[in-house]
Scaffold this motif. Sequence first.
Motif, PDB file in Angstrom:
ATOM      1  N   GLN A 117      -4.620 -15.574  -2.459  1.00  0.00           N
ATOM      2  CA  GLN A 117      -6.047 -15.738  -2.170  1.00  0.00           C
ATOM      3  C   GLN A 117      -6.903 -15.619  -3.400  1.00  0.00           C
ATOM      4  O   GLN A 117      -7.859 -16.573  -4.042  1.00  0.00           O
ATOM      5  CB  GLN A 117      -7.044 -14.675  -1.055  1.00  0.00           C
TER       6      GLN A 117
ATOM      7  N   ARG B  87      -3.632  -4.123   5.399  1.00  0.00           N
ATOM      8  CA  ARG B  87      -5.011  -3.202   5.871  1.00  0.00           C
ATOM      9  C   ARG B  87      -5.575  -4.139   6.490  1.00  0.00           C
ATOM     10  O   ARG B  87      -6.358  -2.988   6.415  1.00  0.00           O
ATOM     11  CB  ARG B  87      -5.448  -4.231   3.896  1.00  0.00           C
ATOM     12  N   ARG B  88      -5.944  -5.060   6.952  1.00  0.00           N
ATOM     13  CA  ARG B  88      -6.789  -5.287   8.207  1.00  0.00           C
ATOM     14  C   ARG B  88      -6.076  -4.676   9.182  1.00  0.00           C
ATOM     15  O   ARG B  88      -7.287  -3.588  10.288  1.00  0.00           O
ATOM     16  CB  ARG B  88      -6.009  -6.726   8.352  1.00  0.00           C
ATOM     17  N   THR B  89      -5.286  -3.850   9.008  1.00  0.00           N
ATOM     18  CA  THR B  89      -4.573  -3.471  10.545  1.00  0.00           C
ATOM     19  C   THR B  89      -4.994  -1.381  10.617  1.00  0.00           C
ATOM     20  O   THR B  89      -5.416  -0.774  11.121  1.00  0.00           O
ATOM     21  CB  THR B  89      -3.636  -3.010  10.599  1.00  0.00           C
ATOM     22  N   LYS B  90      -6.264  -1.828   9.139  1.00  0.00           N
ATOM     23  CA  LYS B  90      -5.895   0.340   8.704  1.00  0.00           C
ATOM     24  C   LYS B  90      -7.367   0.532   9.028  1.00  0.00           C
ATOM     25  O   LYS B  90      -8.664  -0.552   8.474  1.00  0.00           O
ATOM     26  CB  LYS B  90      -5.878   0.849   7.378  1.00  0.00           C
TER      27      LYS B  90
ATOM     28  N   TRP C   4      -2.483  -7.720   2.127  1.00  0.00           N
ATOM     29  CA  TRP C   4      -3.782  -7.632   2.822  1.00  0.00           C
ATOM     30  C   TRP C   4      -3.638  -7.796   4.487  1.00  0.00           C
ATOM     31  O   TRP C   4      -4.916  -7.745   5.077  1.00  0.00           O
ATOM     32  CB  TRP C   4      -4.050  -9.901   2.162  1.00  0.00           C
ATOM     33  N   LEU C   5      -2.752  -8.478   4.786  1.00  0.00           N
ATOM     34  CA  LEU C   5      -2.861  -8.255   6.560  1.00  0.00           C
ATOM     35  C   LEU C   5      -2.915  -6.749   7.018  1.00  0.00           C
ATOM     36  O   LEU C   5      -3.017  -6.027   7.622  1.00  0.00           O
ATOM     37  CB  LEU C   5      -1.789  -8.840   6.510  1.00  0.00           C
TER      38      LEU C   5
ATOM     39  N   GLU D  45       1.536  -1.322  -0.247  1.00  0.00           N
ATOM     40  CA  GLU D  45      -0.602   0.306   0.130  1.00  0.00           C
ATOM     41  C   GLU D  45       0.833   1.190  -0.024  1.00  0.00           C
ATOM     42  O   GLU D  45       2.269   1.440   0.497  1.00  0.00           O
ATOM     43  CB  GLU D  45      -0.609   0.090   1.057  1.00  0.00           C
TER      44      GLU D  45
END
Length: 154
Positions: free
Chosen positions: A117, A151-154, A148-149, A56
């Motif tokens: 994925q 983005r999960r924290t944002k 992908w990990l 990102e």
Amino acid sequence: MRALRSLFACALLAFYSAAWADFSGSVVGVIDGDTIDVLVENRPVRVRLAQIDAPERTQAFGTRSRQALSAMVFRQAVTVAEAGPDRYGRTLGTVFVAGVSVNAAMIDQGMAWAYRQYVTDRSLIQLEAQARAARRGLWVDPAPVEPWLFRRTK
């Protein structure tokens, strides 16, 4: 009944293969390390490079990934092998410049991950392993975080 099902299946297959068509155009924008705008018949088409996931913008190597993609495609004529839309309405596809897969090149340079994925081309996973072993690009980081990990924290 069996013949009717077979006819329906053929019609459905023809519809889907006609719906996803390869197209060509010039790259007029690089959004990030896995998304570009391609000018097709005087209108931009947003293309998300299929089967890869780049860091990102705010993530380590996010800017370098975007720069690497830009160096390969900006203002270049590309061909997109379309794989359908993503959930955000972007066109998913494999992008080619002079017959070379940009998707694979981004992984080979260590500027993107094979997106586990969604990956269907297993050679992309092998390219990632080679880039990782050679410590190319983002693999110089001892503990890179998959986008992908991140983005999960944002």
